[in-house]
Scaffold this active site. Structure first.
Site, PDB file in Angstrom:
ATOM      1  N   GLU A  26       0.855  -1.191   0.000  1.00 26.29           N
ATOM      2  CA  GLU A  26       0.000   0.000   0.000  1.00 26.29           C
ATOM      3  C   GLU A  26       0.890   1.239   0.000  1.00 26.29           C
ATOM      4  O   GLU A  26       1.726   1.421   0.885  1.00 26.29           O
ATOM      5  CB  GLU A  26      -0.931   0.034   1.213  1.00 26.29           C
ATOM      6  CG  GLU A  26      -1.880   1.226   1.105  1.00 26.29           C
ATOM      7  CD  GLU A  26      -2.810   1.394   2.284  1.00 26.29           C
ATOM      8  OE1 GLU A  26      -2.863   0.510   3.155  1.00 26.29           O
ATOM      9  OE2 GLU A  26      -3.474   2.439   2.335  1.00 26.29           O
ATOM     10  N   GLU A  51       5.064   4.881   3.487  1.00 30.72           N
ATOM     11  CA  GLU A  51       4.513   6.220   3.751  1.00 30.72           C
ATOM     12  C   GLU A  51       5.670   7.147   4.136  1.00 30.72           C
ATOM     13  O   GLU A  51       6.614   6.716   4.796  1.00 30.72           O
ATOM     14  CB  GLU A  51       3.469   6.100   4.886  1.00 30.72           C
ATOM     15  CG  GLU A  51       2.898   7.373   5.447  1.00 30.72           C
ATOM     16  CD  GLU A  51       2.215   8.240   4.411  1.00 30.72           C
ATOM     17  OE1 GLU A  51       2.832   9.274   4.075  1.00 30.72           O
ATOM     18  OE2 GLU A  51       1.127   7.916   3.914  1.00 30.72           O
ATOM     19  N   ASP A 101      -2.194  12.008  -3.084  1.00 30.13           N
ATOM     20  CA  ASP A 101      -2.276  13.472  -3.052  1.00 30.13           C
ATOM     21  C   ASP A 101      -2.762  13.979  -4.408  1.00 30.13           C
ATOM     22  O   ASP A 101      -2.161  13.656  -5.442  1.00 30.13           O
ATOM     23  CB  ASP A 101      -0.910  14.062  -2.717  1.00 30.13           C
ATOM     24  CG  ASP A 101      -0.479  13.698  -1.296  1.00 30.13           C
ATOM     25  OD1 ASP A 101      -1.351  13.626  -0.412  1.00 30.13           O
ATOM     26  OD2 ASP A 101       0.725  13.472  -1.077  1.00 30.13           O
ATOM     27  N   LYS A 105      -4.140  21.870  -8.424  1.00 30.97           N
ATOM     28  CA  LYS A 105      -3.810  23.016  -9.282  1.00 30.97           C
ATOM     29  C   LYS A 105      -3.099  22.527 -10.541  1.00 30.97           C
ATOM     30  O   LYS A 105      -2.199  21.682 -10.467  1.00 30.97           O
ATOM     31  CB  LYS A 105      -2.908  23.985  -8.534  1.00 30.97           C
ATOM     32  CG  LYS A 105      -3.619  24.706  -7.406  1.00 30.97           C
ATOM     33  CD  LYS A 105      -2.746  25.768  -6.795  1.00 30.97           C
ATOM     34  CE  LYS A 105      -3.508  26.438  -5.668  1.00 30.97           C
ATOM     35  NZ  LYS A 105      -2.660  26.927  -4.606  1.00 30.97           N
ATOM     36  N   ASP A 137     -10.928  10.848  -5.178  1.00 25.27           N
ATOM     37  CA  ASP A 137     -12.164  11.634  -5.144  1.00 25.27           C
ATOM     38  C   ASP A 137     -12.034  12.863  -6.036  1.00 25.27           C
ATOM     39  O   ASP A 137     -12.859  13.764  -5.941  1.00 25.27           O
ATOM     40  CB  ASP A 137     -12.496  12.053  -3.705  1.00 25.27           C
ATOM     41  CG  ASP A 137     -11.347  12.766  -3.024  1.00 25.27           C
ATOM     42  OD1 ASP A 137     -10.202  12.306  -3.148  1.00 25.27           O
ATOM     43  OD2 ASP A 137     -11.586  13.794  -2.348  1.00 25.27           O
ATOM     44  N   THR A 176     -12.148   6.102   4.672  1.00 21.70           N
ATOM     45  CA  THR A 176     -11.196   6.890   5.468  1.00 21.70           C
ATOM     46  C   THR A 176     -11.688   8.334   5.534  1.00 21.70           C
ATOM     47  O   THR A 176     -12.656   8.715   4.875  1.00 21.70           O
ATOM     48  CB  THR A 176      -9.792   6.876   4.838  1.00 21.70           C
ATOM     49  OG1 THR A 176      -9.841   7.555   3.592  1.00 21.70           O
ATOM     50  CG2 THR A 176      -9.276   5.457   4.665  1.00 21.70           C
ATOM     51  N   LYS A 177     -10.966   9.146   6.293  1.00 13.01           N
ATOM     52  CA  LYS A 177     -11.412  10.538   6.451  1.00 13.01           C
ATOM     53  C   LYS A 177     -11.365  11.272   5.113  1.00 13.01           C
ATOM     54  O   LYS A 177     -12.144  12.189   4.880  1.00 13.01           O
ATOM     55  CB  LYS A 177     -10.585  11.254   7.511  1.00 13.01           C
ATOM     56  CG  LYS A 177      -9.165  11.514   7.127  1.00 13.01           C
ATOM     57  CD  LYS A 177      -8.486  12.406   8.150  1.00 13.01           C
ATOM     58  CE  LYS A 177      -7.077  12.666   7.645  1.00 13.01           C
ATOM     59  NZ  LYS A 177      -6.342  13.696   8.187  1.00 13.01           N
ATOM     60  N   PHE A 178     -10.483  10.849   4.201  1.00 11.90           N
ATOM     61  CA  PHE A 178     -10.428  11.511   2.897  1.00 11.90           C
ATOM     62  C   PHE A 178     -11.720  11.244   2.121  1.00 11.90           C
ATOM     63  O   PHE A 178     -12.254  12.123   1.457  1.00 11.90           O
ATOM     64  CB  PHE A 178      -9.218  11.027   2.097  1.00 11.90           C
ATOM     65  CG  PHE A 178      -7.933  11.537   2.665  1.00 11.90           C
ATOM     66  CD1 PHE A 178      -7.494  12.822   2.388  1.00 11.90           C
ATOM     67  CD2 PHE A 178      -7.171  10.745   3.501  1.00 11.90           C
ATOM     68  CE1 PHE A 178      -6.331  13.315   2.938  1.00 11.90           C
ATOM     69  CE2 PHE A 178      -6.002  11.221   4.054  1.00 11.90           C
ATOM     70  CZ  PHE A 178      -5.576  12.509   3.766  1.00 11.90           C
ATOM     71  N   GLU A 179     -12.225  10.020   2.225  1.00 13.44           N
ATOM     72  CA  GLU A 179     -13.463   9.689   1.521  1.00 13.44           C
ATOM     73  C   GLU A 179     -14.652  10.386   2.181  1.00 13.44           C
ATOM     74  O   GLU A 179     -15.544  10.897   1.499  1.00 13.44           O
ATOM     75  CB  GLU A 179     -13.664   8.173   1.487  1.00 13.44           C
ATOM     76  CG  GLU A 179     -14.853   7.781   0.647  1.00 13.44           C
ATOM     77  CD  GLU A 179     -14.801   6.353   0.157  1.00 13.44           C
ATOM     78  OE1 GLU A 179     -13.892   5.603   0.556  1.00 13.44           O
ATOM     79  OE2 GLU A 179     -15.684   5.986  -0.640  1.00 13.44           O
TER      80      GLU A 179
END
Ligand SMILES: C[S@@+](CC[C@H](N)C(=O)[O-])C[C@H]1O[C@@H](n2cnc3c(N)ncnc32)[C@H](O)[C@@H]1O
Length: 197
Positions: A26, A51, A101, A105, A137, A176-179
Site C-alpha cells: 500500500e 509512507e 495526493d 492546481k 475523489d 477513510t477521512k479523505f473519503e
C-alpha cells in the site's frame, strides 16, 4: 517500522513476516485506517505499508498493536524509490493507492504519482494476475488514472465492461477521512482495479 530506504537493511519480506505469502504493497497509507482493517480481514496475505508521513506511520503502529496484527510491515520513505530499487519484478500480488495526493492546481499536476512512468514501474513489480487498485475523489485525477493505466500494455481494466469503466466501490475498502470529506464536499469517489497480464 523500518527506515529501509535510507539504510542498508535488505528488502526481505519472507524474513520480515516469517513466511512466504501473497504480498500487497500500500502506497501512502496515511493514518493507516485502510491498511489495518484490510490486513485484519486477510490474515493469509502479507501487507507492506510505505509512507513518508511519520505521524501516520505512528498511528498505524498503534492500530497494529491494538489488533495484534503480524501481517503488516511499515516502511518509511518514498514508494517510487522502494519500487524502483528494492522490490523485485513480478513479486507483488497487489499494489493499493488510495486517495493519493491530488495536486489539484494545474501547475502542480506533474507532481501527481500516477503518471505513465510510475504505472509502468508498478505494473512491472506485479506478478501476472496481480492487481493495481486506485481510488480518488478528484474527477480529473480519476480520468488521468484511467487513461494512463489503459495505455499501459501490461495492465487490463477489470471493469472494462462496467459503466464508464469504473470499478463499483468495493464494500471491503474502508471509508477513510479523505473519503468522508469527499462525500461531505460533494465529490464522487472512483475506484479502478487493473490486472497485470
Ligand atoms: C491524501 S493521503 C491518503 C492517505 C490514505 N491512503 C487514505 O486513504 O486515507 C496521501 C498519502 O500519500 C503519502 N505519499 C505521497 N507520496 C508518497 C510517496 N512517494 N511515497 C510514500 N507515501 C507517499 C502522503 O504522505 C499521504 O499520507
Amino acid at each position: 517500522m523500518a527506515d529501509l530506504l535510507g539504510g542498508a537493511q535488505p528488502y526481505d519480506p519472507p524474513s520480515w513476516f516469517g513466511r512466504t505469502a501473497p504480498l500487497v504493497l500500500e502506497i501512502g497509507s496515511g493514518m493507516g485506517e485502510s491498511t489495518a482493517a484490510l490486513a485484519a480481514a486477510a490474515p493469509d496475505v502479507d501487507h507492506i505499508a510505505v509512507e513518508v508521513y511519520e505521524p501516520g506511520l505512528a498511528q498505524l503502529l498503534m492500530r497494529i498493536a491494538e489488533l495484534g496484527l503480524t501481517n503488516v510491515v511499515l516502511l518509511r520513505g518514498d514508494a517510487v524509490a522502494l519500487l524502483r530499487e528494492r522490490v523485485p519484478p513480478a513479486s507483488l500480488a497487489g499494489i493499493r493507492i488510495f486517495f493519493p495526493d491530488p495536486w489539484p492546481k494545474r501547475r502542480h499536476r506533474k507532481r501527481r504519482l500516477v503518471q505513465p512512468e510510475f504505472v509502468a514501474l508498478a505494473a512491472s513489480r506485479l506478478a501476472p494476475g496481480g492487481t493495481l487498485h486506485l481510488a480518488t475523489d478528484w474527477d480529473d485525477y480519476a480520468t488521468q488514472m484511467r487513461s494512463v493505466c489503459d495505455a499501459e500494455p501490461a495492465l487490463r481494466n477489470t471493469a472494462a465492461d462496467q459503466p464508464g469503466g469504473w470499478t463499483p466501490r468495493p464494500d471491503w475498502r474502508p471509508v477513510t477521512k479523505f473519503e468522508q470529506r469527499a462525500h461531505h464536499e460533494g465529490r464522487e469517489v472512483h475506484d479502478l482495479i487493473y490486472r497485470r497480464t
